[in-house]
Design an enzyme around this catalytic site. Structure first.
Site, mmCIF file in Angstrom:
data_model
loop_
_atom_site.group_PDB
_atom_site.id
_atom_site.type_symbol
_atom_site.label_atom_id
_atom_site.label_comp_id
_atom_site.label_asym_id
_atom_site.label_seq_id
_atom_site.Cartn_x
_atom_site.Cartn_y
_atom_site.Cartn_z
ATOM 1 N N GLU A 265 40.144 64.145 84.179
ATOM 2 C CA GLU A 265 38.795 63.799 83.735
ATOM 3 C C GLU A 265 37.855 63.714 84.941
ATOM 4 O OE1 GLU A 265 36.487 60.217 81.289
ATOM 5 O OE2 GLU A 265 38.393 59.800 82.296
ATOM 6 N N LYS A 341 33.946 63.543 74.827
ATOM 7 C CA LYS A 341 34.563 62.220 74.769
ATOM 8 C C LYS A 341 33.859 61.416 73.686
ATOM 9 C CE LYS A 341 36.145 58.595 77.954
ATOM 10 N NZ LYS A 341 36.146 58.187 79.379
ATOM 11 N N CYS A 375 40.748 60.453 78.206
ATOM 12 C CA CYS A 375 41.008 59.115 78.737
ATOM 13 C C CYS A 375 40.923 58.004 77.687
ATOM 14 C CB CYS A 375 40.070 58.856 79.907
ATOM 15 S SG CYS A 375 40.578 57.482 80.972
#
Length: 511
Positions: A265, A341, A375
């Protein structure tokens, strides 16, 4: 000739989803329509069981079916429980019966016997797979209208069988050799015309014999090689230097004949070290968005050149007037996909003004469907379950963490995702430091490739990992056939044993 008509019944494809959605909305104005993700799940979970009818290349019919055990199809159930909320995720290749849960025909197309063609195709499928027969629950669209006359569903069925009441749906099924084995209360509560009832029907395969039902294996890749790059953050002087570092890793993974390579990331934040100026976080992110097209072009070119699918970590990207943290998935055939995300961390929102995305996408690759969660998103189990419902076998998680506690949150959650969804999960993180870059100044990572915890897999559920905080790669060969076997007959069967009658993941965005 202008009046030529071509009617075809074929297997449904992912590219048919838009047409199927349009058809269902047109045909079932009084029922809930399917979302794009549900139809994708249906097709992915059992491609052979899902058919479309096309008239001059326009979709005018859709048929959905899965294979299920005898005990399941003959016991009381609802549409939601037996289909896994419509996704077809309950499909069991070792089952006994083909279970039909959708036949939809364009109401404007009359006289082409499309329903008959679907029923014939289902019967051929049953014979090919040597199944016992077909079971489904049919509608009773005139039941509500006739309620005062018949009093209950059992009387209604008998009167239709005796031709005292006309029911085009049940009558058609009886003429096709189906027998009524009962009724199912609350089968589809939204079907007001049928008062929620389903008429439980069965067709027995006259050619069935109690023999081994070994299927002809589909030609597909069973071993997928995955490489996770534990990327070291260091100061650089130019974008060309960044390109050289990235290409080195892609070149190495190509030498190992990798199918996928995963980067961490926000590893592109290294580009801020070119000017080596300590600037405000929001200014830094705005500057990073100017590299977006260069980053996309770089990874698209490398994916094709080195014949490897690249999950290019993630990169801050301007979307309208917003900044989102987006992973670019560059396939070796030249396609490029995006996954934003969904859940920015509190720091990302506060310091960088990053906003979350609104959809979790399944990405079709030459090694099967995959998913990407960046993440923090891996810490929300609903997202990976939504992907699993659509047939994803491998989940990629690029991450960025600055200390061991943060890393452990991501790692433990990814291990849970691997177990509860019986899927593989690959993680890649940053190491090293960027002293003059806010929020990316220090790193902690131990990249790894995780498996379910069962006998066919690594004893600790870790197929491969790296040394913490050292620049290196983790490589593992992932067996998709073993994964399928574990889902069917493992010591625990987390996907099969879900209680669809009690709970489900509902995705509200029906884009």
């Amino acid at each position: 000739m202008k009046n030529e008509m071509k009617l075809d019944v074929r297997s449904a494809k992912i590219s048919d989803i838009k047409g199927i959605m349009h058809l269902i909305k047109k045909a079932y104005k009084d029922l809930e329509d399917y979302s794009r993700d549900i139809i994708r799940g249906q097709i992915t979970n059992f491609p052979e069981g899902h058919l479309v009818a096309t008239l001059n290349d326009e979709i005018v019919g859709y048929s959905a079916s899965i294979i299920l055990p005898e005990k399941v199809v003959l016991s009381a159930h609802t549409w939601k429980s037996i289909t896994g909320g419509g996704y077809g995720s309950t499909h069991d290749e070792d089952g006994d019966y083909l279970y039909g849960y959708e036949v939809c025909v364009d109401p404007d197309i009359r006289g082409h016997r499309i329903g008959q063609r679907f029923y014939n195709a289902r019967k051929r499928l049953v014979k090919f797979y040597r199944l016992k027969g077909i079971v489904f629950a049919g509608r009773a669209p005139n039941f509500k209208k006739k309620l005062k006359q018949v009093k209950n569903i059992e009387t209604y069925i008998e009167m239709v069988k005796n031709k005292e009441i006309r029911d085009s749906s049940l009558g058609f099924q009886l003429r096709n050799g189906f027998e009524v084995i009962g009724s199912l209360k609350d089968y589809l509560p939204s079907d007001d015309a049928s008062l929620g009832y389903g008429i439980h029907l069965m067709w027995k395969n006259p050619e069935f014999q109690e023999v081994s039902k070994k299927k002809s294996a589909t030609v597909e890749q069973n071993v997928v090689r995955v490489v996770c790059v534990q990327y070291q953050q260091r100061g650089i002087k130019s974008f060309e230097e960044f390109e050289n570092l990235v290409e080195y890793y892609v070149d190495v993974t190509a030498d190992y004949r990798a199918d996928f390579v995963l980067f961490p990331e926000l590893f592109t934040m290294q580009l801020l070290s070119i000017k080596n100026e300590e600037i405000a976080a929001d200014v830094a992110i705005e500057h990073m968005t100017s590299y977006t097209e260069q980053v996309k072009d770089l990874f698209r070119r490398l994916a094709v050149k080195y014949n490897v699918n690249i999950i290019a970590g993630s990169h801050p990207t301007k979307v309208g007037d917003k900044v989102k943290n987006i992973s670019y998935i560059c396939l070796r055939d030249g396609q490029i996909h995006e996954q934003a995300k969904i859940h920015p961390t509190p720091d990302e929102k506060y310091w960088w003004n990053i906003e979350g995305g609104e959809s979790v996408k399944v990405i079709d690759t030459d090694c099967g469907p995959i998913g990407v969660l960046i993440c923090y998103d891996s810490e929300f189990p609903e997202l990976s379950r939504h992907l699993a419902n659509q047939g994803v076998n491998i989940l990629f998680v690029p991450f960025l963490t600055d200390n061991r506690q943060a890393y452990c949150r991501v790692k433990y959650c990814c291990q849970a995702r691997a177990i509860e969804n019986q899927m593989y999960v690959a993680m890649a993180g940053n190491v090293g430091n960027l002293p003059r870059v806010n929020n990316v100044d220090i790193q902690y990572a131990q990249s790894c490739i995780l498996t379910p915890c069962d006998f066919p897999f690594a004893k600790d559920g870790v197929a491969a990992d790296t040394t913490p905080n050292v620049e290196m790669v983790a490589i593992a060969d992932l067996r998709l056939d073993i994964l399928r076997e574990a889902r069917q007959s493992g010591a625990v069967r987390n996907l099969k044993d879900r209680r669809h009658d009690l709970y489900s993941v509902v995705w509200h965005n029906k884009d």
